[in-house]
Structures are given as structure tokens and as C-alpha cells.
Design a protein around this motif. Structure first.
Motif, short mmCIF file in Angstrom:
data_model
loop_
_atom_site.label_atom_id
_atom_site.label_comp_id
_atom_site.label_asym_id
_atom_site.label_seq_id
_atom_site.Cartn_x
_atom_site.Cartn_y
_atom_site.Cartn_z
N VAL A 157 0.74 -1.15 -0.06
CA VAL A 157 -0.03 -0.04 0.09
C VAL A 157 0.76 1.30 0.07
O VAL A 157 2.01 1.36 0.69
CB VAL A 157 -0.98 -0.17 1.28
N PHE A 158 0.48 2.16 -0.90
CA PHE A 158 1.40 3.50 -0.96
C PHE A 158 0.43 4.61 -0.84
O PHE A 158 -0.86 4.50 -1.20
CB PHE A 158 2.16 3.51 -2.25
N ILE A 159 0.97 5.75 -0.53
CA ILE A 159 0.41 7.13 -0.43
C ILE A 159 1.32 8.06 -1.14
O ILE A 159 2.45 7.82 -1.18
CB ILE A 159 -0.22 7.60 0.81
N ARG A 160 0.72 9.14 -1.75
CA ARG A 160 1.66 10.09 -2.42
C ARG A 160 1.31 11.47 -1.85
O ARG A 160 0.18 11.59 -1.53
CB ARG A 160 1.43 10.12 -4.15
N ASP A 161 2.46 12.24 -1.94
CA ASP A 161 2.32 13.57 -1.36
C ASP A 161 2.94 14.43 -2.63
O ASP A 161 3.92 14.74 -2.64
CB ASP A 161 2.94 13.96 -0.02
N GLY A 162 1.86 14.92 -3.59
CA GLY A 162 2.23 15.59 -4.71
C GLY A 162 2.89 14.34 -5.59
O GLY A 162 2.02 13.38 -5.84
N GLU A 163 4.25 14.49 -5.82
CA GLU A 163 4.84 13.48 -6.66
C GLU A 163 5.94 12.68 -5.83
O GLU A 163 6.26 11.80 -6.37
CB GLU A 163 5.70 14.25 -7.83
N ARG A 164 5.72 12.71 -4.52
CA ARG A 164 6.44 12.06 -3.63
C ARG A 164 5.50 10.75 -3.32
O ARG A 164 4.60 10.68 -2.76
CB ARG A 164 7.10 12.64 -2.30
#
Length: 242
Positions: A157-164
Motif C-alpha cells: 500500500v502506498f500514498i503520495r504527497d504530490g509527486e512523492r
């Protein structure tokens, strides 16, 4: 086969009531565990992983499809795997059969995808044969080895903050077998179901329970649906309890 006893209705209902106490305890424990997942530290993903998809090259960030969260199941469908080239492995195929319509996850700003090493032409062929509709990408680099899914299936499972991009959770083995429903998938994400009853860190997105529910082909519609109104009336009358 030694079966349980056959009893009168009042005894059966009493036994069910005793069991229900244990089941409620399990529900509360599961909610508490999901709350701990939402407080897991994040791991920054520094590599730029590349996949092949129906529209060509795609990075890990592209797999989000613009949404905030991403769930990636590593399915074994490739040369050398039992079933190739007509089928994915039996276990991964059972998992694929269980995946709920991804529109419900999308409504919670979450994308679900499968990844394998099979070429796209083979993936599209087996999806059509089996009636699977989830996005399914081809790995081209060390993604599987780097995320613990080169020798065995697993869900990252992943999350993004903008392009990070950040890794927030991982489960495999028997931990995968409870997955399939929209609720189970949301419970392993960093943001959870995003409903007000959840124990989440301050500032996490949350809405009133049940309000976001919709038919899978109607999430683009505006305003509450008849189904949502029915759910709200049931909640108000006490018909729906956790």
C-alpha cells in the motif's frame, strides 16, 4: 462426521447471543488494529519503478491514476508459474475473483492494481477469459524484489504527497486471504475508510458514515442517491449497527 447437537429455538438463540459477544469483540479489535495501521510510519520510495500498461510505459506514480492512495497486489502470472499461459496461479486467481468493483475504492481516492511479469497481451487475454476488470500492469524492474513479492504474492500500500510516493503497509501469506471487499482494502490504507467514527490522526480526511456509498456506476453523479437516502434512514432508525 460428528455434528453439533440439534437444539430448540431458544437454546439456539442463546448460543448465538453468546457467540455474538465474541464476534463484537473481534470487530472492535479489528477496528483498533486498523487504527494502528493509520499510524504506521511511512517509508519514502526513492527509486523510479517502471511498468508496462495498456497505454504503454507507466511509473509507480502513474499507477495512482491521480488518486492519493494506491494498493498493489503482486499476482503470479508469467512463464514458469503453474497455469501459464492460460491462467494465473490458482491462489492469485482466487484473489482476483474476490476483488470488489474498484469504483468503490476510487470513490475513497484509492486506486487498486495487479502487477505481474507477464506481457500485456497475455494479461489482457487472461483478464478477458476470467472476467477480471482491475488495472493490471507488467513489472519491468526490481519492484517485486524490493517490495517483498518476488517469491510469494503480497499486497503493498502506498500514498503520495504530490509527486512523492511513500510505502505505508504490506501484507502477505494468510493476511491476504481476508482481502477482497472494499472495506477490507480501505482498512489497510493509511487513510482508512475516511469516516468520522474511525480513530484516525488529527486532520485526516473523514466524512459521515455511509454518505459516500453509491452504486458502482453512479459515483460521478452529484447529490445523494435513493440508495444513500435509504441507508441514512436505516441508520437513523437503528436498523444498521456496527
Amino acid at each position: 462426521m460428528r455434528t453439533p447437537p440439534v437444539v430448540p429455538k431458544d437454546e439456539w438463540e442463546a448460543a448465538h447471543a453468546r457467540l455474538l459477544v465474541k464476534e463484537k469483540e473481534l470487530t472492535r479489535a479489528r477496528d483498533a488494529l486498523a487504527a494502528q495501521r493509520r499510524r504506521m510510519p511511512w517509508l519514502a520510495v526513492e527509486e523510479e519503478y517502471v511498468f508496462e500498461g495498456p497505454r504503454g510505459r507507466a511509473t509507480l506514480l502513474d499507477l495512482f491514476e491521480g488518486r492519493r492512495q494506491l494498493i498493489v497486489y503482486r499476482a503470479f502470472f508469467e512463464p514458469g508459474v503453474h497455469g501459464w499461459p492460460d491462467h494465473a496461479c490458482v491462489g492469485c486467481s482466487i484473489m482476483a475473483d474476490q476483488v470488489a468493483d474498484v469504483a468503490h475504492l476510487n470513490a475513497r481516492d484509492t486506486t487498486f492494481v495487479n502487477v505481474s511479469r507477464a506481457p500485456q497481451a497475455d494479461i489482457e487475454r487472461v483478464k478477458a477469459r476470467m472476467g477480471w476488470t482491475m488495472p493490471w500492469y507488467t513489472m519491468t524492474d526490481s519492484f517485486d524484489a524490493d517490495f517483498g513479492v518476488d517469491q510469494w504474492h503480497g499486497t503493498n500500500v502506498f500514498i503520495r504527497d504530490g509527486e512523492r510516493v511513500f510505502r505505508t503497509y504490506f501484507v502477505n501469506g494468510r493476511g491476504d486471504e481476508a482481502l477482497g471487499s472494499a472495506w477490507a482494502y480501505l482498512d489497510i490504507t493509511a487513510l482508512g475508510r475516511q469516516e468520522e467514527w474511525e480513530d484516525s490522526p488529527e486532520g485526516y480526511p473523514q466524512t459521515k458514515p455511509y454518505e459516500w456509498w453509491n452504486w458502482h456506476d453512479a459515483y460521478s453523479d452529484t447529490g445523494p442517491t435513493a440508495g444513500q437516502e435509504q441507508v441514512r434512514r436505516a441508520v437513523g432508525s437503528g436498523l444498521l449497527e456496527d
